[in-house]
Design an enzyme around this catalytic site. Structure first.
Site, mmCIF file in Angstrom:
data_model
loop_
_atom_site.group_PDB
_atom_site.id
_atom_site.type_symbol
_atom_site.label_atom_id
_atom_site.label_comp_id
_atom_site.label_asym_id
_atom_site.label_seq_id
_atom_site.Cartn_x
_atom_site.Cartn_y
_atom_site.Cartn_z
ATOM 1 N N GLY A 99 0.758 -1.185 0.067
ATOM 2 C CA GLY A 99 0.029 0.054 0.125
ATOM 3 C C GLY A 99 0.780 1.152 0.033
ATOM 4 O O GLY A 99 0.140 2.312 -0.058
ATOM 5 N N MET B 289 2.959 2.467 -2.288
ATOM 6 C CA MET B 289 3.009 3.433 -3.582
ATOM 7 C C MET B 289 1.724 3.246 -4.441
ATOM 8 O O MET B 289 1.438 1.985 -4.332
ATOM 9 C CB MET B 289 4.127 2.754 -4.642
ATOM 10 C CG MET B 289 5.564 2.933 -3.749
ATOM 11 S SD MET B 289 6.241 4.580 -3.445
ATOM 12 C CE MET B 289 7.637 3.965 -2.533
ATOM 13 N N HIS C 138 -6.169 -3.656 3.407
ATOM 14 C CA HIS C 138 -5.091 -3.123 3.883
ATOM 15 C C HIS C 138 -4.815 -3.328 5.377
ATOM 16 O O HIS C 138 -3.641 -3.890 5.824
ATOM 17 C CB HIS C 138 -5.096 -1.387 3.896
ATOM 18 C CG HIS C 138 -3.953 -0.794 4.303
ATOM 19 N ND1 HIS C 138 -3.761 -0.306 5.643
ATOM 20 C CD2 HIS C 138 -2.692 -0.402 3.814
ATOM 21 C CE1 HIS C 138 -2.737 0.115 5.787
ATOM 22 N NE2 HIS C 138 -1.855 0.069 4.567
ATOM 23 N N ASN D 151 23.051 -5.937 30.334
ATOM 24 C CA ASN D 151 22.102 -4.849 30.798
ATOM 25 C C ASN D 151 23.308 -3.744 31.394
ATOM 26 O O ASN D 151 23.220 -2.699 30.838
ATOM 27 C CB ASN D 151 20.941 -5.295 31.580
ATOM 28 C CG ASN D 151 19.987 -6.176 31.005
ATOM 29 O OD1 ASN D 151 20.137 -6.181 29.736
ATOM 30 N ND2 ASN D 151 19.160 -6.635 32.028
ATOM 31 N N CYS E 106 23.287 -13.110 29.865
ATOM 32 C CA CYS E 106 22.217 -13.126 30.736
ATOM 33 C C CYS E 106 21.397 -11.888 30.542
ATOM 34 O O CYS E 106 20.501 -11.783 31.595
ATOM 35 C CB CYS E 106 22.427 -13.799 32.145
ATOM 36 S SG CYS E 106 23.301 -12.371 32.859
#
Ligand code: ADP
Ligand code: MG
Ligand code: MG
Length: 901
Positions: A106, A108, A469, A782, A845
């Site tokens: 969807g 173009m 769509h 982390n 981890c």
């Protein structure tokens, strides 16, 4: 040397094939591939993606040779179909279509019937003998061109038709006669003149270049940019433009147009799935203006629909199409998404591409295709996007829950979702950003809604079919979607949905079930899905193929059980502090912290010991014999303290401490930078009795569990936040002393290891020293990311999105490993660590353990395992298998290249 900017396709001149996707785009390369296979493809040519780049690099000007090359290719199309572009008697009409390397649904817009004007329309009329068809095609062209190329709002065109229908008592478009369409064309042109102050272009060449420029122009519109951003598609790739001879599905009842998937893209079931419309053109099927019909009788009956299927209504052409289906599948060895048109009982193929599918369908197709002998197990493993497994692992509606079903639409994208009703994409983004779940409710969605759909939990539309769509995009994104719920009157302006005599307003809670199409008011309980047989099969193949082990980060019995069910081979991170927060324990934890001296501290710790011991025993029992890495206490102590005045008072009273003493101690424990403060092994160094208690609890619990399960438990004791080898040496000695004590007391022993988390740059840099005192390293990515980037994870949300936007970091380094920075430290630590300790076990981890790109990195570095949250275990298993396969393949290629050299 002049460059080649234009490639022809079709049976007479075919210059491309599927391998040229980067140059010709997905659509163009596959049109050429299909033509090469001898399938009926209307001839045309592709203007390459390189032109798009050149066009933008050169102030939106085309390369000099382009126009001559287009002329030449156009002449070949004319010769091939024996018609002439712009000819009043025998006009060639064209479609102008975009096509990037990867399909951007969807994004173009396509212009059809290009080349029509007041002269050529007469030729079309004479040739077809159908004035209505000719003028209907003409008005479609003016409307599409006016909207896509000239930028006149399509509503304005629709208003013209509505007015005409009202004035002339036409209920439907099909009631409008040739004269009617002629009138509409006149009105359209007047509308263009009035809106733009200049006439609609009559000259076909001008039309053609206008459309080509519109396609290139659409590469840079905001919605295309948003889509690329979400899907990580570089802007530099550019789009190609395809110019193709028109075929007509709207020339009467022996004509049709349709879209199909070679297998069901929702379930993966192996049947021809699709929709078609008789006497229709182009996007009528996906636009949801008329309700499309099923391709097959099976599909029709499955959906409980009594409009005839194509199989029944047009058996001969259907047989041809079915044949194309088998040809394409065995050629591409993958499920295809195809578009076709039938002109006077003759079939034409307009597009093929790998079909977007749900995770469930991807799994089923991959496993089925191995069984059908179409692909190998390895290919099947590479076919399924690990991240997409998420869709399968997430909750579905509890079948026993009470449901207030208000209506039912099409089951467009599976899974269940629940959230507040919103009516606009912006509202969806705002609320989602604030942490709310939302259901985006629209009559139908359009490419402008991409960002809102991405933000939403689920999508609900009142119009459009299974290939609308909303449906296609939701399936691709893994959002649940109910489409075409026609009983809903969605009034976005007044933020109101009416259904029967009920009203639903913005902010009300809705639940939708994209697997059944049900729409429910209120929150409906969800349950974990049963995993399909194919899931087990593919995971089994993945397990055979991967080198790295996969563990889970878990501390509660529930998480540990989930992890095992999902195939975890141990626990890579058990955070003991989580065990401290239970109401019954927090009091003792606080007493320990408030203790004035070691003696008082030991009294409090003695109360905690039995609790910790039974936690560990339970966990070891669940993991029966699998390795469990237990991290000793890590966070700064103040995290355990009361903060509200009422809590403080209550604690003071029950602990028999004065309010002033509590306040003073709270003040003492305050830190300016807790993340870099008194935490991790620093607590163990200053208050050794805490770690001693934990070590004792681990050993006693492990011995208990060994007796109960009969399987030898192997605890791995992990010391956090080590930055200097001395820290580890001191604490290791203490842990070993406790082990000796416990073993002596119980008259038995067990094997255990002691290692550390690598989460400070200094630890990575001095890994050769640290490895001398460690049995294992677990990369705590982390904290290692925080400390390496000097960026607090809790505060990064304010600036990180901007950083990612501007490409400072390609991705959020907290969700996908920063391989250039943090990754280098990991590699360095691995090499240095193994150089002194060959048997050093290595794992990761952090959150990254469940991120496929990071898992690939871990495979390349040669870690022994990854550990991630329980729900991501299957993702990591598949990602690890894929990483093994691709590493092996690239090594094989490397070896081959060496040989050749
Ligand atoms: P999208 O990328 O949005 O699918 P397409 O370029 O595939 O856009 O065009 C949309 C639709 O227009 C096609 O599915 C087809 O029905 C119609 N169409 C495109 N080219 C032609 C053509 N040459 N003849 C007839 N119909 C066409
Ligand atoms: Mg389109
Ligand atoms: Mg298409």
């Amino acid at each position: 040397m002049t460059s080649k900017w234009v490639y022809s396709f079709g049976k007479d001149n075919n210059e491309g094939d599927a391998t040229m996707r980067n140059l010709l785009g997905g659509k163009g390369s596959n049109l050429a591939e299909m033509a090469g296979l001898g399938l009926p493809v209307p001839p045309g040519f592709t203007i390459t993606t390189e032109v798009c780049g050149a066009y933008y690099d050169n102030g939106q000007n085309y390369p000099q040779e382009l126009s001559a090359q287009v002329e030449e290719a156009l002449a070949r199309v004319e010769a091939s179909v024996d018609a002439r572009f712009g000819d009043a008697d025998n006009p060639l009409l064209l479609s102008v279509r975009s096509g990037a390397r990867v399909s951007m649904p969807g994004m173009m817009d396509t212009v059809l019937n290009l080349g029509l004007n007041d002269d050529t329309v007469k030729g079309l009329e004479a040739q077809s003998g159908d004035a209505r068809f000719a003028w209907d095609s003409y008005r479609r062209f003016v409307q599409m061109y006016g909207d896509v190329v000239l930028g006149v709002d399509h509503h304005e065109f629709e208003d013209v038709i509505d007015t005409y229908k009202r004035d002339n008592n036409c209920a439907q478009d099909t009631d409008i006669t040739a004269e009617g369409w002629k009138f509409v064309v006149g009105e359209y042109k007047a509308l263009v003149q009035q809106t733009l102050g200049k006439p609609f272009p009559n000259d076909p060449k001008e039309q053609l270049w206008g459309a080509i420029s519109a396609v290139f122009g659409s590469w840079m519109v905001p919605r295309a940019i948003t889509y690329r951003k979400i899907n990580e598609i570089p802007g530099s790739w550019g789009t190609a433009v395809n110019v193709q001879a028109m075929v007509f599905g709207n020339m009467g009842d022996s004509c049709a147009t349709g879209v199909a998937f070679t297998r069901d893209p929702s379930t993966g079931e192996n049947y021809f799935y699709g929709e078609y419309l008789i006497n229709a053109q182009g996007e009528d099927v996906v636009a949801g203006i008329r309700t499309p019909q099923s391709l097959t009788q099976y599909g029709r009956e499955r959906e409980g629909c009594d409009m005839p299927s194509m199989e029944e209504a047009m058996p001969a052409v259907f047989a041809q199409l079915d044949d194309v289906r088998s040809k394409l599948e065995s050629h591409y060895r993958d499920m295809q998404d195809i578009e076709f048109t039938v002109q006077n009982d003759k079939l034409f193929m307009l597009q093929t591409r790998a079909g977007k599918r749900t995770a469930k369908a991807a799994l089923k197709c991959a496993v089925d295709m191995v069984e059908e002998g179409l692909i190998s197990q390895e290919e099947a493993l590479l076919r399924v996007d690990p991240q997409s497994l998420d869709q399968l692992l997430h909750p579905t509606l509890d079948p026993n829950a009470v449901k207030d079903v208000v209506t039912r639409g099409l089951p467009a994208s599976p899974g269940a979702g629940c959230g507040q009703v919103v009516f606009t994409s912006e509202a969806a983004e705002v609320k989602a950003h604030a942490g709310e779940s939302v259901i985006l409710c629209r009559q139908e969605t359009s490419p402008e809604d991409i960002a809102g759909m991405h933000a939403a939990t689920g999508i609900l539309t009142s119009r459009g079919g299974m290939t609308s769509h909303a449906a296609v995009v939701a399936r691709g994104m893994g959002r649940c979607c109910v489409a075409g719920a026609g009983d809903l009157h969605i009034d976005a302006k007044n933020k109101l949905i009416r259904v029967g005599d009920r009203e639903i307003r913005e902010g009300d809670i809705l639940t939708i079930d994209g697997s059944t199409g049900e729409v429910m008011v209120g929150l409906v309980d969800t349950i974990q899905p049963e995993l399909s047989g194919e899931f087990g099969v593919l995971m089994g193949w993945a397990d055979e193929r991967r080198r790295m082990k996969v563990r889970a980060n878990a501390e509660t019995p529930l998480d540990a059980k989930t992890a095992r069910d999902f195939g975890a081979e141990g626990i890579g991170l058990c955070r003991t502090e989580h065990m401290f927060f239970e109401p019954a324990r927090i009091q003792s934890v606080r007493e320990m912290i408030f203790a004035n001296d070691e003696g008082e501290r030991r009294v409090a710790l003695d109360k905690l010991l039995p609790e910790q011991r039974s936690d560990f025993a339970g966990l070891f029992e669940i993991m029966s014999g699998l390795p469990v890495t237990v991290r000793l206490l890590d966070p700064p102590l103040h995290e355990f303290l009361p903060h509200e005045q009422a809590d403080i008072d209550q604690f003071a009273q029950s602990a028999g401490i004065s309010g002033e003493d509590v306040a003073r101690r709270l003040g003492e424990l305050h830190e300016s930078n807790p993340m870099l403060g008194h935490r991790g092994c620093r607590l163990g160094i200053t208050y050794p009795e805490i770690y001693e208690m934990q070590a004792r609890a681990i050993f006693e619990g492990a011995l208990e569990a060994t007796v109960r399960t009969g399987a030898a438990v192997q605890p791995e004791i992990m010391i956090p936040l080590v930055g200097a080898v001395k820290e580890l040496e001191i604490l290791r000695t203490k842990v070993e002393a406790i082990a000796e004590q416990v073993f002596a007391e119980k008259g038995t022993t067990l094997e255990y290891t002691v290692g550390t988390m690598i989460e400070l740059p200094r630890a990575a840099l001095t890994a050769d020293e640290i490895a001398g005192a460690a049995d294992f390293f677990s990369f705590g990515t982390n904290d290692l990311t925080q400390t390496t980037l000097g960026m607090s994870r809790d505060d990064a949300a304010n600036f990180l999105p901007v950083y990612v936007d501007q490409g400072v970091y390609e991705r959020d380094p907290f969700s996908s490993l920063d391989t250039n920075g943090v990754g280098r430290l990991i590699e360095l630590a691995k090499v240095a660590g193994r150089s002194v300790n060959e048997g050093l076990k290595l794992g990761i981890c952090g959150e990254h353990g469940g991120d496929p790109a990071s898992v690939t990195f871990c495979e390349h570095v040669g870690l022994d395992y990854v550990s991630c949250s329980p729900y991501r275990v299957p993702i990591a298993r598949l990602a690890a298998a894929q990483a093994s396969i691709s590493l092996e393949r690239s090594e094989a290629r490397g070896a081959k290249a060496k040989k050749v050299a």
